[in-house]
Write an enzyme that holds these catalytic residues in place. Structure first.
Site, PDB file in Angstrom:
ATOM      1  N   GLU A 145      41.177  39.950  43.689  1.00 14.06           N
ATOM      2  CA  GLU A 145      40.734  40.251  42.112  1.00 14.06           C
ATOM      3  C   GLU A 145      41.471  39.568  41.152  1.00 14.06           C
ATOM      4  O   GLU A 145      42.620  39.604  41.307  1.00 14.06           O
ATOM      5  CB  GLU A 145      40.601  41.705  41.828  1.00 14.06           C
ATOM      6  N   CYS A 146      40.878  38.831  40.345  1.00 14.63           N
ATOM      7  CA  CYS A 146      41.654  37.998  39.293  1.00 14.63           C
ATOM      8  C   CYS A 146      42.608  37.343  39.796  1.00 14.63           C
ATOM      9  O   CYS A 146      42.364  36.191  40.409  1.00 14.63           O
ATOM     10  CB  CYS A 146      41.981  39.072  38.223  1.00 14.63           C
ATOM     11  N   GLY A 147      43.956  37.522  39.712  1.00 13.63           N
ATOM     12  CA  GLY A 147      45.058  36.687  40.401  1.00 13.63           C
ATOM     13  C   GLY A 147      44.744  36.608  41.675  1.00 13.63           C
ATOM     14  O   GLY A 147      45.282  35.605  42.631  1.00 13.63           O
ATOM     15  N   TYR A 152      41.820  36.440  43.422  1.00 21.22           N
ATOM     16  CA  TYR A 152      41.054  35.604  43.591  1.00 21.22           C
ATOM     17  C   TYR A 152      41.577  33.957  43.111  1.00 21.22           C
ATOM     18  O   TYR A 152      41.184  33.122  44.113  1.00 21.22           O
ATOM     19  CB  TYR A 152      39.982  35.852  42.318  1.00 21.22           C
ATOM     20  N   THR A 159      36.851  37.465  43.080  1.00 26.64           N
ATOM     21  CA  THR A 159      36.112  37.228  41.824  1.00 26.64           C
ATOM     22  C   THR A 159      37.175  37.587  40.693  1.00 26.64           C
ATOM     23  O   THR A 159      38.266  38.173  40.897  1.00 26.64           O
ATOM     24  CB  THR A 159      34.878  38.132  41.509  1.00 26.64           C
TER      25      THR A 159
END
Length: 438
Positions: free
Chosen positions: A327-329, A331, A428
């Site tokens: 997730e985020c970082g 990703y 993502t």
């Protein structure tokens, strides 16, 4: 009996975080079992709440979480706790057009659960006018009850007298005043406050905040404003299920943003969470059946992550047979490369084909509703997940992977496809908070 109180303000920057943290520690000093709760998707403040109390924090979000889940999580947090202090995000009524009671604002929690509000007013630059602001809050929504007022950043005793007298003449109780003091501020960076875990002197700072609250505010009066929480009525299907039975969780200064309610539910559902540190060049344990890379600050540690050969090789082997989600970082680390703020590009794990950059920063912030395009760690194809994005990085090369989900904003406006998936690997920028079941 557990009681709860919301701490709100007219806007961000009013000082409610400092007031909340100080009150948490001040009540804990009295032997009160107190826990902090954050309204909205802010994943940093719960770390300060935990640092102040020793108890895990919690996020409650009226947009991302269905009402039954909000009530369930609050009542679960009330177990073995005497007092819950719920810190509002932004202004008390600030949210989106997400439908009745689903705006994301802390005011929704007050209406849903009947919890009154302690209003923190930054009175710098005004005196009697503060009464007009307080009166506006009292009458704006009769279903959201203002129980008391804290004057913050007052400049003098005369300033306090003028502001307090005007508010009390309007029929509202002032429970104390905090004087202007620059030493009470907490350091910030691009995603908000510097995390509590990264501040070596955080405990002494929290103690200073508690000292100020003890001498400036009427703690007995504040405690009397809190209302009793009803017993829990049982679980709800809106929880995000654990991605596996034994889940490897990246956990260090680069990977920190796992919501407390997710970890707590996964453990309650029987999953074992096994932390490992990519920054220490550790790989996920081989006997885990899923791996989760949370968000955090990989852009600040890109050279170290690029040099972590054991982590990168071990994660690649893990992903050959078992799911890995970022997730985020997380990703960003799953991609081919990450460009840091200085324009230097560092090789990442390459388990997905995109590349990201932190050099040309643009804030991406908002609620997201994701519809999964394939079965994976977050659920089956077609499952709808609510959460949010908050990052400054951008995708510079989208790569060739299949999309992870289609996403819409908080009002339902389509945004497009998001993230990537390849074999067992998914990722993502979207942070998942809860499932949609209705």
């Amino acid at each position: 009996m557990t009681r709860a109180l919301i701490i709100g303000a007219p806007r961000s920057g009013s000082g409610k975080t400092s007031v909340t943290i100080g009150l948490l520690r001040a009540f804990a000093r009295r032997g009160i079992r107190v826990r902090g709760v954050k309204s909205g998707p802010d994943y940093i403040d719960p770390g300060f709440h935990q640092a102040a109390t020793g108890l895990p924090g919690l996020n409650l979000d009226s947009w991302a979480m269905e009402p039954d889940l909000v009530a369930h999580l609050l009542r679960q947090a009330a177990k073995d706790t005497d007092l819950l202090l719920i810190e509002s995000a932004m202004g008390l009524f600030d949210g989106i057009d997400g439908g009745q009671g689903r705006t994301g604002a802390a005011a929704d929690l007050s209406r849903l659960l009947g919890i009154p509000v302690l209003l923190v007013l930054d009175v710098s630059g005004q005196s009697q006018t503060a009464a007009a602001v307080a009166i506006g809050f009292r009458h704006y929504d009769p279903a959201v009850r203002m129980a008391g007022v804290v004057l913050n950043r007052a400049g003098s005793e005369r300033h306090v007298r003028l502001s307090k007298a005007a508010i009390e003449q309007a029929g509202m109780d002032v429970v104390g005043a905090v004087m202007r003091n620059g030493e009470l501020s907490l350091p910030e960076r691009h995603l908000g406050l510097v995390q509590a875990s990264e501040q070596p002197a955080i405990q002494s700072h929290i103690d200073r905040l508690a000292d100020v609250m003890e001498t400036s505010l009427d703690l007995d009066a504040i405690l009397s404003l809190a209302i009793e929480i009803a017993p829990d009525r049982g679980a709800t299907g809106a929880h995000l299920p654990p991605p596996g039975q034994r889940v490897a969780i990246a956990s260090d200064a680069a990977f920190t943003f796992l919501y407390p309610h997710l970890g707590a539910h996964w453990r309650a559902a029987g999953a074992e969470l096994v932390p490992f540190s990519p920054l220490a060049d550790e790989a996920p344990e081989k006997d885990c059946d899923a791996c989760w890379l949370p968000g955090g600050y990989p852009e600040l540690h890109a050279p170290q992550l690029a040099a972590a050969a054991v982590f990168r090789t071990g994660l690649a082997r893990f992903a050959e047979t078992r799911p890995v989600h970022g997730e985020c970082g997380g990703y960003m680390v799953l991609g081919e490369g990450l460009e840091d703020a200085n324009g230097a590009t560092h090789a990442m794990t390459g388990l997905l084909s995109h590349s990201t950059s932190f050099a040309t920063r643009k804030m991406n912030l908002g609620y997201r509703q994701a519809t999964l395009l394939a079965d994976g760690p977050l659920g089956e194809t077609g499952q709808v997940i609510r959460g949010h994005e908050f990052h400054y990085a951008k995708v510079t090369d989208p790569g060739t992977d299949e999309a992870f989900a289609t996403i819409a904003d908080g009002t339902g406006q389509p945004i497009g496809r998001s993230g990537g998936r390849r074999a067992h690997v998914t990722g993502t920028f979207f942070h998942a908070i809860a499932r949609v079941t209705i």
